[in-house]
Design a protein around this motif. Structure first.
Motif, PDB file in Angstrom:
ATOM      1  N   SER A 157       5.832  -7.231   6.076  1.00 38.45           N
ATOM      2  CA  SER A 157       5.571  -5.961   5.396  1.00 38.45           C
ATOM      3  C   SER A 157       6.390  -4.820   5.986  1.00 38.45           C
ATOM      4  O   SER A 157       6.727  -3.864   5.291  1.00 38.45           O
ATOM      5  CB  SER A 157       4.078  -5.624   5.479  1.00 38.45           C
ATOM      6  N   TRP A 158       6.748  -4.939   7.272  1.00 38.23           N
ATOM      7  CA  TRP A 158       7.515  -3.863   7.907  1.00 38.23           C
ATOM      8  C   TRP A 158       9.015  -3.941   7.602  1.00 38.23           C
ATOM      9  O   TRP A 158       9.751  -2.991   7.857  1.00 38.23           O
ATOM     10  CB  TRP A 158       7.307  -3.873   9.419  1.00 38.23           C
ATOM     11  N   LYS A 160      11.775  -3.399   5.477  1.00 41.29           N
ATOM     12  CA  LYS A 160      12.000  -2.623   4.254  1.00 41.29           C
ATOM     13  C   LYS A 160      13.310  -2.968   3.551  1.00 41.29           C
ATOM     14  O   LYS A 160      13.466  -2.710   2.359  1.00 41.29           O
ATOM     15  CB  LYS A 160      11.978  -1.122   4.581  1.00 41.29           C
ATOM     16  N   ARG A 302      13.441  -9.544  -2.268  1.00 43.58           N
ATOM     17  CA  ARG A 302      12.081  -9.174  -2.640  1.00 43.58           C
ATOM     18  C   ARG A 302      11.301 -10.425  -3.031  1.00 43.58           C
ATOM     19  O   ARG A 302      11.867 -11.519  -3.151  1.00 43.58           O
ATOM     20  CB  ARG A 302      12.086  -8.150  -3.763  1.00 43.58           C
ATOM     21  N   ASP A 303      10.013 -10.243  -3.213  1.00 44.60           N
ATOM     22  CA  ASP A 303       9.114 -11.349  -3.517  1.00 44.60           C
ATOM     23  C   ASP A 303       9.598 -12.137  -4.737  1.00 44.60           C
ATOM     24  O   ASP A 303       9.925 -11.564  -5.775  1.00 44.60           O
ATOM     25  CB  ASP A 303       7.711 -10.798  -3.776  1.00 44.60           C
ATOM     26  N   THR A 323       6.385 -12.319   0.005  1.00 45.03           N
ATOM     27  CA  THR A 323       5.920 -11.263   0.900  1.00 45.03           C
ATOM     28  C   THR A 323       4.633 -11.692   1.592  1.00 45.03           C
ATOM     29  O   THR A 323       3.920 -12.602   1.116  1.00 45.03           O
ATOM     30  CB  THR A 323       5.679  -9.965   0.116  1.00 45.03           C
ATOM     31  N   GLU A 324       4.322 -11.044   2.701  1.00 42.02           N
ATOM     32  CA  GLU A 324       3.076 -11.356   3.390  1.00 42.02           C
ATOM     33  C   GLU A 324       1.878 -11.139   2.475  1.00 42.02           C
ATOM     34  O   GLU A 324       0.924 -11.914   2.480  1.00 42.02           O
ATOM     35  CB  GLU A 324       2.950 -10.472   4.628  1.00 42.02           C
ATOM     36  N   GLU A 325       1.963 -10.111   1.649  1.00 44.08           N
ATOM     37  CA  GLU A 325       0.853  -9.787   0.762  1.00 44.08           C
ATOM     38  C   GLU A 325       0.652 -10.849  -0.320  1.00 44.08           C
ATOM     39  O   GLU A 325      -0.469 -11.065  -0.776  1.00 44.08           O
ATOM     40  CB  GLU A 325       1.077  -8.430   0.115  1.00 44.08           C
ATOM     41  N   ALA A 326       1.756 -11.504  -0.712  1.00 40.39           N
ATOM     42  CA  ALA A 326       1.688 -12.458  -1.810  1.00 40.39           C
ATOM     43  C   ALA A 326       1.298 -13.863  -1.356  1.00 40.39           C
ATOM     44  O   ALA A 326       1.058 -14.733  -2.189  1.00 40.39           O
ATOM     45  CB  ALA A 326       3.032 -12.528  -2.533  1.00 40.39           C
ATOM     46  N   ARG A 327       1.232 -14.112  -0.056  1.00 39.29           N
ATOM     47  CA  ARG A 327       0.926 -15.461   0.443  1.00 39.29           C
ATOM     48  C   ARG A 327      -0.515 -15.839   0.164  1.00 39.29           C
ATOM     49  O   ARG A 327      -1.410 -15.011   0.227  1.00 39.29           O
ATOM     50  CB  ARG A 327       1.179 -15.542   1.939  1.00 39.29           C
TER      51      ARG A 327
END
Length: 327
Positions: A157-158, A160, A302-303, A323-327
């Motif tokens: 996430s960090w 960019k 990007r994801d 992305t970490e969020e999408a895992r």
């Protein structure tokens, strides 16, 4: 992931065999001898152990590759892991002439009075002088960045501005310390492929500009170095200075350059590193990335992005970004 989705009917690599790390479902990964047609022989050891005895093992591997009676497995039924777990990773920056020119132009100060053409010409002259008079630029990476050639790449996430950097990699066999350029290639077991990801937003320390680059932060996230799919012995690579390095992003070619554009070749790189460090069997020497990175195109990772990377005669890797969020 299985290699099946990336394999074709064409030979998987140049030469009679390559060396990789594979696992059957529910089994521990093991070194394997892979043939160009996709058959694999379980060697029941690690690739690192083979590289530590490379002078003795290489003739045996040639013999096994020519024996049709071996207990061969189909590559399609196996998972392909990074071909070796290195103890040390040496990475090269600014080693492709066109790449350096592109990056320097992209990072020009807003008040730079030069036109793009003037800046490119000036930087090109500096690169020519550097090749003749200067030394390679090498830094150190962490083994925990290594992941398989078909594994997902997790974008932190960090990060960019995550970017791709496909590279030719030399894999060390014999220990090397203070070797000459003429001796250097005698210490290379073979070659493989790495995608040496970089977060462009954290390359430079904004709080301490005098210190310069922050390679820990920008390059060493877990899984930031997809490696493989296998190691092709040096004897099967006619000229490491005449290979095509190609990366496609979602099917669109972004990098497509010959290793002829390297400022410092493999032998100079290995010799230079060995003047300070002691290279060990299984160590990786990443030789730098050619022009065509995301910064050049104004398009970062990007994801959901899929990267297909290949180097002439060494095979191909495919990795998907999440992305970490999408895992």
């Amino acid at each position: 992931m299985s290699v099946k989705s990336a394999a074709t009917s064409a030979p998987l690599f140049t030469g009679p065999f390559a060396l990789g790390t594979f696992s059957a479902p529910g089994r521990t990964p093991s070194a394997g001898l892979v043939l160009p047609d996709g058959r694999v022989l379980d060697l029941r050891t690690t690739t690192l152990a083979l590289l530590e005895r490379w002078d003795e093992e290489l003739p045996r591997l040639h013999g096994l590759a020519s024996d049709p009676a071996g207990d061969w497995l189909s590559l399609d039924g196996l998972s392909v892991h990074a071909p070796v777990e290195p103890r040390q990773i040496f990475q090269s920056g600014a080693n492709y002439r066109q790449h350096v020119i592109d990056l320097e132009v992209a990072h020009r100060a807003p008040d730079d009075p030069r036109t793009v053409e003037e800046a490119r010409a000036e930087i090109a002259a500096i690169m020519d002088k550097r090749a003749a008079e200067d030394l390679p630029y090498v830094f150190i990476g962490l083994p925990t960045t290594i992941t398989g050639p078909y594994d997902d790449v997790v974008l932190p996430s960090w990060a960019k501005k995550p970017d791709w950097e496909l590279e030719l990699v030399a894999v060390i066999s014999r220990p090397a310390h203070r070797v000459t350029v003429e001796e250097a290639l005698e210490h290379v077991a073979g070659y493989t492929i790495a995608n040496d990801l970089t977060d462009r937003a954290t390359v430079f320390r904004r709080d301490m500009p005098a210190i310069g680059t922050d390679w820990l932060r920008c390059k060493n996230a877990p899984g930031f170095t997809p490696l493989g799919p296998w190691i092709v012995p040096a004897g099967s690579v006619a000229d490491p200075a005449d290979l095509r390095v190609t990366l496609k992003l979602n099917g669109e070619t972004m990098q497509d350059e010959s290793t002829k554009d390297m400022i410092f070749g493999v032998a100079r790189m290995v010799s230079y590193i060995s003047q300070t460090a002691r290279l060990l069997p299984g160590d990786l020497v990443l030789t730098g990335s050619p022009a065509g990175n995301g910064m050049h195109w104004g398009r970062l990772l990007r994801d959901g992005d899929v990267m297909d990377g290949s180097v002439t005669g060494l095979g191909a890797q495919r990795t998907r970004c999440v992305t970490e969020e999408a895992r």
